[in-house]
Write an enzyme that holds these catalytic residues in place. Structure first.
Site, PDB file in Angstrom:
ATOM      1  N   HIS A   1      -7.022  -0.235  -9.990  1.00 65.58           N
ATOM      2  CA  HIS A   1      -6.873   0.817  -8.983  1.00 65.58           C
ATOM      3  C   HIS A   1      -5.741   1.773  -9.357  1.00 65.58           C
ATOM      4  O   HIS A   1      -5.895   2.998  -9.249  1.00 65.58           O
ATOM      5  CB  HIS A   1      -6.604   0.180  -7.619  1.00 65.58           C
ATOM      6  CG  HIS A   1      -6.532   1.156  -6.495  1.00 65.58           C
ATOM      7  ND1 HIS A   1      -7.591   1.954  -6.127  1.00 65.58           N
ATOM      8  CD2 HIS A   1      -5.495   1.479  -5.652  1.00 65.58           C
ATOM      9  CE1 HIS A   1      -7.240   2.724  -5.107  1.00 65.58           C
ATOM     10  NE2 HIS A   1      -5.976   2.454  -4.798  1.00 65.58           N
TER      11      HIS A   1
ATOM     12  N   ASP B   1       0.844  -1.193   0.000  1.00 67.61           N
ATOM     13  CA  ASP B   1       0.000   0.000   0.000  1.00 67.61           C
ATOM     14  C   ASP B   1       0.881   1.244   0.000  1.00 67.61           C
ATOM     15  O   ASP B   1       1.823   1.347   0.779  1.00 67.61           O
ATOM     16  CB  ASP B   1      -0.892   0.004   1.249  1.00 67.61           C
ATOM     17  CG  ASP B   1      -2.096   0.914   1.104  1.00 67.61           C
ATOM     18  OD1 ASP B   1      -2.139   1.698   0.146  1.00 67.61           O
ATOM     19  OD2 ASP B   1      -3.002   0.825   1.952  1.00 67.61           O
TER      20      ASP B   1
END
Length: 312
Positions: A222, A149
């Site tokens: 994404h 992330d």
């Protein structure tokens, strides 16, 4: 004149507590806010001395309505407003209440607890806690979904460039727009699809964290939808400080999304791409497995501004 910003550009730490508070109607919250301003400064200074290698920080953000109720400076920061839902064809970025946000970082979870307790002792009589999330660093910076992330996070000097307000709003130079969402993940559904399909959702390879080429990367991945540029083709970025949270015995798995930006419009454009799609309808496939439970915008004033309001 140099501006002493709050610690928005610090890198993610091993442990974090995120909390959102809303002032109780009719409560005398202004004196409490002044004490909180002093506490933020005190905590940051104290832990530099007590744990110089602990990378400890306490950051306070203030929402639009609270800014007005507290009598903070006017005009307001140019892009500070109440976040409005972004309603897509299939999913919605919801808007939720909140007046004050605290972001507590430390290597040691006990330090986060101590700071949270100090805050609670002051704010609890005049405010209700709406959200409290205890985040943790998972392996090599991965989310619960198994992908690293924040790979595209700015590093070095770029963190201040993208996280802090500049000359476009001189009164609030050194401040930052803070947007947060608490996401829950359908881990059972996520783990039911093969790794190759998961990689298409993110647009990155899971083990290596290498981004797919544009020829291979799906347009609804994404990474494709959250990579944006300005009219001149320059990259627009935000500083993410996301961390996962989990309560396995209750089947709770999630990510607390937190972004600091010099303009909220940058974060908002990313959200529009995710929920509305780019083009419209081409929504972010990560939303098939991730549901937002909150969505609130705050502004993080400089340390000087907090000092101006601090109770002496």
């Amino acid at each position: 004149m140099a501006h002493r910003s709050q610690n928005v550009t610090d890198y993610p730490n091993n442990n974090t507590i995120f909390s959102v508070w809303k002032f109780k109607e009719g409560s005398d919250f202004k004196p409490v806010f002044e004490r909180l301003c002093a506490l933020v400064s005190n905590l940051n200074h104290s832990f530099v001395v007590r744990l110089p290698d602990g990378r400890t920080s306490c950051i306070m953000g203030i929402a639009h309505d609270a800014w007005i109720k507290l009598g903070m400076p006017t005009p307001l920061p140019k892009e500070l407003k109440t976040f409005e839902p972004i309603v897509g064809g299939k999913y919605t970025a919801i808007s939720t209440e909140g007046d004050i946000h605290f972001h507590l970082r430390a290597i040691n979870a006990g330090v986060c607890y101590e700071m949270a307790k100090d805050i609670y002792d002051i704010i609890n009589p005049v405010a209700d806690n709406l959200v409290e999330v205890h985040g943790f660093r998972y392996w090599d910076g991965r989310s619960i979904l198994g992908f690293v992330d924040g790979t595209e996070n700015p590093i070095g000097d770029e963190r201040a460039q993208f996280a802090m307000v500049g000359d476009e709003d001189p009164q609030y130079k050194g401040g930052s727009y803070l947007f947060v969402q608490k996401y829950s993940h359908n881990l059972k559904a996520w783990e039911s699809i093969p790794t190759s399909e998961q990689e298409k959702v993110f647009g990155r390879y899971k083990q290596s964290d290498i981004e797919m080429t544009d020829e291979v990367k799906p347009k609804n991945s994404h990474s494709a939808l959250t990579s944006i540029t300005d009219a001149d083709g320059n990259d627009l970025k935000i500083v993410r400080d996301n961390l996962p949270f989990s309560n396995p015995s209750k089947g709770e798995f999630g990510t607390y999304f937190i972004s600091y930006a010099n303009k909220f419009s940058t974060t908002h454009k990313m959200l529009e791409n995710m929920y509305l799609g780019n083009p419209i309808g081409n929504y972010d496939r990560i939303l098939d497995f991730s549901t937002p439970e909150t969505g609130t915008l705050f502004f993080v004033p400089t340390q000087e501004m907090l000092d101006n309001y601090s109770a002496t």
